[in-house]
Design a protein around this motif. Structure first.
Motif, short mmCIF file in Angstrom:
data_model
loop_
_atom_site.label_atom_id
_atom_site.label_comp_id
_atom_site.label_asym_id
_atom_site.label_seq_id
_atom_site.Cartn_x
_atom_site.Cartn_y
_atom_site.Cartn_z
N GLU A 51 0.78 -1.22 0.00
CA GLU A 51 0.00 0.00 0.00
C GLU A 51 0.82 1.28 0.00
N MET A 52 2.16 1.21 0.09
CA MET A 52 2.96 2.43 -0.09
C MET A 52 3.20 2.69 -1.57
N GLY A 53 2.68 1.80 -2.43
CA GLY A 53 2.76 2.02 -3.87
C GLY A 53 3.74 1.14 -4.60
N THR A 66 10.50 -7.67 -1.93
CA THR A 66 10.28 -6.42 -2.65
C THR A 66 11.60 -5.66 -2.68
N ALA A 67 11.56 -4.39 -3.05
CA ALA A 67 12.77 -3.57 -3.13
C ALA A 67 13.01 -2.85 -1.81
N ALA A 68 14.28 -2.68 -1.46
CA ALA A 68 14.64 -2.01 -0.21
C ALA A 68 14.15 -0.57 -0.18
N HIS A 69 14.19 0.12 -1.34
CA HIS A 69 13.76 1.52 -1.34
C HIS A 69 12.27 1.65 -1.05
N CYS A 70 11.52 0.56 -1.22
CA CYS A 70 10.10 0.58 -0.86
C CYS A 70 9.90 0.47 0.65
N CYS A 71 10.82 -0.17 1.33
CA CYS A 71 10.67 -0.43 2.76
C CYS A 71 11.27 0.66 3.65
N GLU A 72 12.06 1.54 3.06
CA GLU A 72 12.72 2.58 3.85
C GLU A 72 11.70 3.42 4.61
N GLY A 73 11.93 3.59 5.90
CA GLY A 73 11.08 4.44 6.72
C GLY A 73 9.78 3.80 7.15
N GLU A 74 9.53 2.56 6.75
CA GLU A 74 8.28 1.89 7.08
C GLU A 74 8.45 1.03 8.35
N LYS A 75 7.57 1.21 9.32
CA LYS A 75 7.59 0.37 10.52
C LYS A 75 6.77 -0.89 10.31
N THR A 76 5.67 -0.77 9.60
CA THR A 76 4.87 -1.92 9.17
C THR A 76 4.43 -1.67 7.74
N ILE A 77 4.12 -2.74 7.04
CA ILE A 77 3.68 -2.63 5.65
C ILE A 77 2.38 -3.42 5.49
N THR A 78 1.39 -2.78 4.91
CA THR A 78 0.13 -3.45 4.61
C THR A 78 0.17 -3.97 3.18
N ALA A 79 -0.14 -5.23 3.01
CA ALA A 79 -0.08 -5.88 1.70
C ALA A 79 -1.46 -6.38 1.30
N ARG A 80 -1.75 -6.31 0.02
CA ARG A 80 -3.02 -6.83 -0.51
C ARG A 80 -2.70 -7.98 -1.46
N PHE A 81 -3.13 -9.16 -1.08
CA PHE A 81 -2.88 -10.38 -1.85
C PHE A 81 -4.09 -10.69 -2.72
N THR A 94 -6.07 -8.73 2.83
CA THR A 94 -5.20 -7.70 3.40
C THR A 94 -4.52 -8.21 4.66
N MET A 95 -3.19 -8.06 4.72
CA MET A 95 -2.42 -8.47 5.88
C MET A 95 -1.37 -7.40 6.18
N THR A 96 -0.99 -7.30 7.45
CA THR A 96 0.03 -6.35 7.87
C THR A 96 1.28 -7.11 8.32
N SER A 97 2.43 -6.60 7.95
CA SER A 97 3.69 -7.27 8.23
C SER A 97 3.96 -7.36 9.73
N SER A 98 4.71 -8.39 10.11
CA SER A 98 5.17 -8.51 11.49
C SER A 98 6.62 -8.06 11.62
N GLN A 99 7.43 -8.20 10.54
CA GLN A 99 8.82 -7.77 10.54
C GLN A 99 9.22 -7.34 9.13
N ILE A 100 10.21 -6.45 9.07
CA ILE A 100 10.74 -5.97 7.79
C ILE A 100 12.26 -6.06 7.85
N PHE A 101 12.87 -6.65 6.83
CA PHE A 101 14.32 -6.81 6.79
C PHE A 101 14.87 -6.19 5.51
N ILE A 102 15.55 -5.06 5.64
CA ILE A 102 16.22 -4.43 4.51
C ILE A 102 17.63 -4.98 4.41
#
Length: 226
Positions: A51-53, A66-81, A94-102
């Motif tokens: 959902e950040m585009g 996904t790409a690291a530049h998409c995850c920068e500054g994000e604490k959680t990410i909402t995804a639509r499957f 719709t699900m929300t991430s539990s962890q993000i690894f850049i």
């Protein structure tokens, strides 16, 4: 060149990982594949709309790449499957991430370019496939077992730009068939310039041999690092 086959295969967790174990989006200047043709719903069951585009790919029941530049500054990410049309997400899961690894080398200059290693893994707290209770089409993509050879045919898909530098994005998934092109060929027949070590070059080869590259005819494109 190899032909591009239809009926793409999906994979299971163990197919991708033999040994199992338990932003703001900044504008990129890298050339990307633009346009494509409209697909049908459920053609790309591993494609994820973030959902950040950005787009992502299901590579495990609980993981999206996904790409690291998409995850920068994000604490959680909402995804639509199971997303097809971003303007009509009623059918999406719709699900929300539990962890993000850049990737730890992204943004560093240890390999010569801070934009290298532009990869991000998004973890979800439960199985994406088992969480599906509304018949959404979700499957795991098959990861390559080694480097992709020059000339090999492949598909690309997503909700990206429809025209160069227009800022116009497609509401529905578009796809295009391209050939993977080796770095020497890419440098010779395009005006992309210097390739980074993890860039993938793809597009339509110079079939007529006139040496006319990207500067005059948009034949060769650089897939953004992933």
């Amino acid at each position: 060149m190899d032909s591009i086959v239809t009926g793409l295969k999906t994979c299971a967790n163990k197919s991708n990982f033999i040994k199992e174990s338990d932003s703001r989006k900044k504008q990129k200047k890298n050339a990307k594949i633009i346009g494509g043709v409209t697909t049908f719903e459920n053609d790309w069951p591993w494609l994820v709309y973030l959902e950040m585009g950005c787009g992502g790919t299901i590579i495990h029941e609980e993981w999206v790449l996904t790409a690291a530049h998409c995850c920068e500054g994000e604490k959680t990410i909402t995804a639509r499957f199971g997303e097809y049309n971003t303007e009509d997400d009623d059918e999406a899961l719709t699900m929300t991430s539990s962890q993000i690894f850049i990737h730890p080398e992204y943004g560093q200059k240890s390999d010569g370019d801070p934009d290298n290693s532009d990869w991000c893994l998004i973890k979800f707290g439960e199985s994406i496939l088992q969480a599906n209770d509304n018949d959404v089409s979700t499957q795991i993509a098959c990861l390559p077992s080694g480097p992709i050879d020059h000339g090999e045919a492949c598909w690309v898909a997503g909700w990206g730009d429809t025209e160069y530098d227009s800022g116009k994005y497609s509401d529905v998934i578009l796809s295009a068939g391209v050939n993977i092109l080796g770095p020497d060929y890419c440098q010779k027949y395009s005006n992309i310039g210097k390739l980074n070590i993890d860039d993938i070059c793809a597009g339509l080869p110079d079939f007529d041999g006139d040496g006319d590259g990207l500067s005059r005819t948009p034949r060769i494109f650089l897939i953004d690092k992933r």
